[in-house]
Structure formats: structure tokens, C-alpha cells
Design a protein around this motif. Structure first.
Motif, short mmCIF file in Angstrom:
data_model
loop_
_atom_site.label_atom_id
_atom_site.label_comp_id
_atom_site.label_asym_id
_atom_site.label_seq_id
_atom_site.Cartn_x
_atom_site.Cartn_y
_atom_site.Cartn_z
N ASP A 180 0.49 -1.22 0.05
CA ASP A 180 -0.08 -0.14 -0.36
C ASP A 180 0.93 1.06 -0.07
N ALA A 181 0.17 2.64 -0.54
CA ALA A 181 0.88 3.64 -0.42
C ALA A 181 1.52 3.40 0.22
N LYS A 182 1.82 4.14 2.03
CA LYS A 182 2.15 3.94 3.72
C LYS A 182 3.42 2.85 3.24
N LEU A 183 3.08 2.08 3.16
CA LEU A 183 3.95 1.03 2.81
C LEU A 183 5.63 1.33 1.44
N ARG A 184 4.60 1.87 0.85
CA ARG A 184 5.91 1.71 -0.14
C ARG A 184 6.93 3.03 -0.09
N VAL A 185 6.23 4.05 0.22
CA VAL A 185 7.17 4.64 0.97
C VAL A 185 7.98 4.64 2.28
N GLU A 186 7.60 3.80 3.06
CA GLU A 186 8.84 3.27 3.92
C GLU A 186 9.30 2.36 3.56
N MET A 187 9.16 1.29 2.55
CA MET A 187 10.70 0.25 1.79
C MET A 187 11.09 1.73 0.87
N ARG A 188 11.00 2.47 0.80
CA ARG A 188 11.55 3.20 -0.68
C ARG A 188 12.54 3.47 -0.23
N THR A 189 12.68 4.18 2.05
CA THR A 189 13.40 4.63 2.22
C THR A 189 14.86 3.93 2.89
N GLU A 190 13.67 2.80 3.55
CA GLU A 190 15.00 1.58 3.02
C GLU A 190 15.94 0.98 2.78
N ILE A 191 15.55 1.60 1.16
CA ILE A 191 16.15 0.46 0.09
C ILE A 191 17.15 1.56 -0.19
#
Length: 371
Positions: free
Chosen positions: A167-178
Motif C-alpha cells: 500500500d502507499a504508506k508501506l511503499r514510502v517506508e520501503m523506498r526509504t529503506e532501500i
């Protein structure tokens, strides 16, 4: 880390004359984060699978650190791939999933345990090691899939739309992690996505692909500010760049064009001298929403600035700004306004047009006019 070079990569399926990849040439530096973007079916995943050795190319060569691996088996390329589906083994724990590739390579058990712990700490999943994939959230499963790839310490990492199921929130979080992971490890990454925000925020360079052709390769800033073609200009940016038809008028030393509102009001805008050679002809002005704003005092009087009155059709408050839709020269155009600047749908508003960052295209042509 490793360099990756793609030279003249072509891919044709069966006896079809339709090529999926049409002579792709890309040189990826060691430690670089390259993102492949383009619409569905453009050839991104085919190119990724070709790099991994999951598909054989019809023509061209693939080099890793100068070694030709075009015909090498996937296991001999020292590449790790993270898929869109995560592809975790459901009957194994997180620990076993991460360790699986290392066991296949017959690594000693104590070294496997050390490597699993290193990766789990890096990805902050130490407390998940004894769980099964079914007990994890989508973001946690994605971290495990990344952990399995990281544990191998390969030369190159391939990510094939890894965040599209989140979902949108998780995408933002995982983008930061990557991004944090890449900055920490300095690994060579090739990443496929159709999400332009992922591309702009993660990439060192972006390769824009359409119908199997490489349209442009450059930094996010280059792609955004100096798109090579009209397609690239429209694909990158949200809202997309607007294309306003103009007729070049004025004197050879001072070409200009008219901007006409839906109510018939007109204002003249200055054009670069180069465009004088198009006098009397139609061209298209490419301009992004942030370059059409409410009047800004610090820009008043600048050479490339013009102001006019235009009727606002629709407003879309986003929080930090308001996206407004107006019509200029019978074309829908997006503007980006300050949220404290009051505009009402159906009412005229004074707008400022900043042409200092505009780009231009010949009518009916894809390539940008070089100014």
C-alpha cells in the motif's frame, strides 16, 4: 560491487518480427543505482530477466566487470534478484528463507548463522526470524526477500517492481529503506518500476524505455528538466508536463507567442531567440505545473516571466499546495499554487508563467528542440 554493460541488446520471441528489445546500450558503473522505467509491456522486465540469465538475448552482449556473461547460466553470473511476488518459501521460517541460498552453496553452519544475523540486523527483522511468511505483513515479507538476496553478497542486485504489491504508506517506508541500504552498502543495483516517484527518489540514473527502445538515459534532474522527447517529458512528473500549442510571432531578435485564456484574454510570452527560425509556425511549449503559479514578487520583472488572467476550471488541494486546472490556447494546463492563495473554480485568477525552465517541441515531432 561490479560494473554492468549492455551492448546492443535485442530480443525477439520465436519467429516474430516484432522485437521486444531494440538495441539497448547501457553502461552501469560499479555501485550505481540504475532504474528502468516505462509503461507496462515496454520491455523492462524482459531486459531484467536477460541480465539475470533467465532469458537469452537474440543479439548483443552482457558484460559484468568486463567478462562476457551473455551465454552464462544464471548461477554463474553472481546476481541476486528480488521479485515482485517476494517468492518466499511458505513452509520455512524467516531464518530458513534467508539461509536457503547459503546452504545450497554449502557454506559452513556457523558462517550461515553469522550472515543471517548480519542481514537481520541490517533490515531490522531480528524479532521475525522464527516466524513463517504467512505471519508477516507485506512490508515484512519484502524485507525478508531483500534479506535473502543480501545474504548472498552478489556482485549485482536486480529488483523487479518489488514494491508494487504494497500500500502507499508501506511503499514510502520501503523506498526509504532501500535507499538507506544502498547508501550504506554501495551496491550495484538495477531496479525496474513503473512508479515515477520511486524512480526520481531512488535512482542515480534513470533509463526511460518505450516499445523496447531506450529513449533517454540520465540523472533524475536531467530527465525531469531536459527530457529528450515529448514522451519522456509526459511520463516523468506528477501532474504531467502540459504541452501548449503556440504560434511563433515577433521580431527575429525577440520572438514571442500568445497565451489565450478560455475567456479570450491574451498575454504575450517571450521565447528564446533560437525559436525565431520557426516564425509563423506552430510549436508546443512544454511546461511543468510548478512554473505556472500565483504572482510571485521576487520574480516580477524577470526576462522569462509573463503574467495573465486565466479562468480556473478545477482545484485539487493536496496539503502543501493546490493543483489548479486552467485552459490556455484551448489546452488543459495544470498549475501549482500556494495553499494560502485563494482561487475559486469558474473564476478568473492572475497567474505567473515562468518560461526559464520551459522546453519546446516541433508540432508533430517527438524530439525536443535544442535551445
Amino acid at each position: 560491487m561490479a560494473q554492468l554493460q549492455l551492448k546492443g541488446i535485442r530480443k525477439t520471441y520465436g519467429k516474430s518480427v516484432q522485437e521486444t528489445l531494440k538495441g539497448i546500450d547501457i553502461h552501469i558503473e560499479s555501485g550505481e543505482f540504475l532504474i528502468l522505467v516505462g509503461p507496462s509491456g515496454c520491455g523492462k522486465s524482459t531486459l531484467m530477466n536477460s541480465i539475470a540469465g533467465l532469458e537469452h538475448v537474440t543479439e548483443g552482449n552482457i558484460f559484468i566487470d568486463g567478462k562476457d556473461v551473455t551465454h552464462a547460466e544464471p548461477k554463474d553470473r553472481d546476481i541476486a534478484m528480488v521479485f515482485q511476488s517476494y517468492a518466499l518459501y511458505p513452509t520455512m521460517t524467516v531464518r530458513e528463507n534467508i539461509a536457503f541460498g547459503l546452504k545450497i552453496r554449502r557454506m559452513p553452519k556457523d558462517e550461515i548463522d553469522t550472515e543471517v544475523q548480519r542481514v537481520a540486523t541490517l533490515l531490522q527483522i531480528e524479532n521475525l526470524l522464527d516466524r513463517k511468511p504467512s505471519q508477516l505483513s507485506g512490508g515484512q515479507q519484502q524485507r525478508v526477500a531483500m534479506g535473502r538476496a543480501l545474504a548472498r553478497r552478489p556482485k549485482i542486485y536486480l529488483f523487479d517492481e518489488p514494491l508494487s504489491n504494497l500500500d502507499a504508506k508501506l511503499r514510502v517506508e520501503m523506498r526509504t529503506e532501500i535507499k538507506r541500504l544502498h547508501q550504506r552498502l554501495g551496491t550495484t543495483i538495477v531496479y525496474v518500476t513503473h512508479d515515477q516517484i520511486e524512480a526520481m527518489t531512488l535512482a542515480d540514473r534513470i533509463a526511460v524505455i518505450k516499445d523496447g527502445e531506450l529513449l533517454q538515459l540520465g540523472t533524475p534532474k536531467e530527465i525531469y528538466e531536459r527530457p529528450a522527447t515529448r514522451y519522456v517529458a509526459s511520463f516523468i512528473g506528477s501532474p504531467a508536463m502540459s504541452f501548449i500549442p503556440l504560434k511563433v510571432e515577433g521580431e527575429p531578435e525577440a520572438p514571442r507567442a500568445r497565451l489565450r485564456s478560455a475567456d479570450g484574454d491574451e498575454t504575450f510570452v517571450p521565447l528564446p531567440k533560437k525559436l525565431a527560425e520557426y516564425h509563423g509556425r506552430e510549436i508546443h511549449l512544454g511546461i511543468r505545473p510548478e512554473h505556472i503559479t500565483q504572482p510571485l514578487a521576487h520574480k516580477e520583472g524577470q526576462t522569462a516571466i509573463a503574467s495573465g488572467t486565466f479562468r480556473i476550471e478545477v482545484t485539487e488541494p493536496t496539503g502543501p499546495d493546490v493543483i489548479a486546472l486552467t485552459r490556455i490556447n484551448d489546452t488543459d494546463v495544470h498549475c501549482r499554487l500556494d495553499p494560502d492563495h485563494t482561487v475559486e473554480p469558474g473564476q478568473p485568477a492572475q497567474l505567473m508563467v515562468d518560461l526559464s525552465r520551459a522546453v519546446y517541441f516541433e508540432s508533430g515531432q517527438e524530439a525536443r528542440i535544442e535551445i
